[in-house]
Design a protein around this motif. Sequence first.
Motif, short mmCIF file in Angstrom:
data_model
loop_
_atom_site.label_atom_id
_atom_site.label_comp_id
_atom_site.label_asym_id
_atom_site.label_seq_id
_atom_site.Cartn_x
_atom_site.Cartn_y
_atom_site.Cartn_z
N GLY A 211 -8.92 -10.26 16.00
CA GLY A 211 -9.15 -11.57 16.60
C GLY A 211 -10.22 -12.29 15.81
O GLY A 211 -11.07 -11.66 15.18
N THR B 206 -7.18 -9.61 7.96
CA THR B 206 -7.07 -10.30 9.24
C THR B 206 -5.63 -10.25 9.72
O THR B 206 -4.70 -10.52 8.95
N PRO C 142 -3.42 -13.15 16.30
CA PRO C 142 -4.32 -12.10 16.78
C PRO C 142 -3.74 -11.32 17.95
O PRO C 142 -2.88 -11.81 18.68
#
Length: 606
Positions: free
Chosen positions: A489, A566, A570
């Motif tokens: 996230g 990443t 998310p």
Amino acid sequence: MTNTHRNLPADWEILYLGHCSELEGDSNALLPDNNDEDLEYNLFKSKKPYCTYAYAVSYVGAIKMLQKLGKPVLPIDLGLVDMVKHEIITSYTIVPPVISRWRVFDESDTYPNRKNFDIPSLKHSTLYSLGLTFELNSTLGFEHIYVINLKTRTDRRKKLEALAGKFNLNLEFFPAVSKDDEEAQIDPNTGLRSTHKACYLSHYRIYKSIEERGYESALILEDDIDLELSIASIMTNIHRIVPSNWELLYLGFCSNWEGSGDPIEDKINISPSHKLYNSNKPYCTHAYAISRAGIQNLLGKLTEEVRSPIDLELVGMVGDKKINSYTIMPPLITQWRSPNNPSDISPGQKALDFYFLKYSALHYLGLLKESNTTFGFNFIYVVNHPDRTDRLEKVEQLSTRLFFDKEIWHTILDNNTYSINELNPNSELIPSVKAHYVTHYNIYKSIIDRGYGSALILEDDIDLELSISTIITDVHQSLPDDWELLYLGHCNNLEGKSSKPIIVNKIDIRSPYKLFKSEKPYCTYAYAVSRAGAYKLVEALKNPTKYPIDQEFVNLIQTNKINSYTLIPPLVVHWHPSSESPTDISPVDQTSDFYALKNSTIKFIS
């Protein structure tokens, strides 16, 4: 062979270039004046050189063999071994062998219903270099494969049978001793569990079985395992470099101590992805092989009197150098612990370490779609301010619904390495931001001190994707080996916009969740740290400056000082979208919460 002919004694009558016995060269000294200890191949007086697929005979030797073997009584190799044993014929063996069998899935013509005694692995296989053979036999290069299975765990047996069908493996399901069996009952004062005793006895009885059946090597598996999809190819490479004096070989383990030191030398770099190391502390016994010499060693030191769990007994012998043990890194076989599949041995205990396979066979076959109780990491830390019991209640609801284990780590810490004022008291950070900084910093210290291979760090104001346990399984398979930070996230809607996703796992590239190299992943409410990452962060962040910790991360990422990825979209988001529930760190600013979960767990609970 040029060196061999130069060193071969003049009285030789048989010369074995290949054999099926680990007894060769085991107890004999090098032939005096005919060998060089620095050479890779040396001559030994033959001991019991079973098999006849590669041997030379002198003129005198041929005459002796015609005289003694004219009337067939024993198989030819046993007849020759008998002559060697009684010193009727003078025989020498090259160790390690320069010729090996190449049987893959076909049976022996001589013994059609019997598996190989042993297949010594060549250092530099000619067939392999020509691309003419690649995979091992139906027992992964060992003589036999045992699977320890409780009769009540038919679910696990079905998974293993599916794996056996995929890899053409021959498995023997060996009946496990149950904790409820009379023989597994223990004196409660010993500190052992009946499950530990049952596990110990199950493994010990397999050792006895290996001895009684005369196997030269065997692979022992427990029934809660998953295999690397390319295990057959990788094991072909491993067999060629494993030292001939091996006694234990770990294909799987539960320890982040493995892989320390230099790998066993592989002169032609045949397996860049998997290396062989001397074992260090290879806890767990879900996947390891034993040679015949290893069985004799174990049975000489272990009895049915259980003193400690079997994996601790083996680790003790490894640590004391009482057994020659090697470990494959990264592991080829893992346990598939999950909320719905706890350990039968230690049902309430977390795994010491947890590895994900790059290409899970169970996942490929559609038989496994969930992670363990820490989402595939070793541990989950949840950062909570002691005054925010409302948030802690929500975290408890989330963990109950999603079956994850966590430890609450309060912002104001006791008994930790650094206090707020000890860590650079001259820092320009405001107290709340500095407290947040120090809390996360102390978690990195904890990761190192506890020996975790990885940890997930969550803050208490989060919501999680309802199917996170399934999705994270795919994420782990796609995550590059060199990762140090992983954001589940973040607070930057430009993240991933200017780059292409990292495609590592090509099995399921259609997943909507993709990994990107991190650019500016602000916020620290949901990220994971590897052990290597924790070391880097402890060194880089020991002196707070004027920047909050998420900005410090971005600086490290932008200057390529840490390897960060990443996940987009998310799996974790903030759950305080309004001023009614501001952050504790920046109470004036509104959180940049631009992502919505596909299926919010908090909404589902509500």
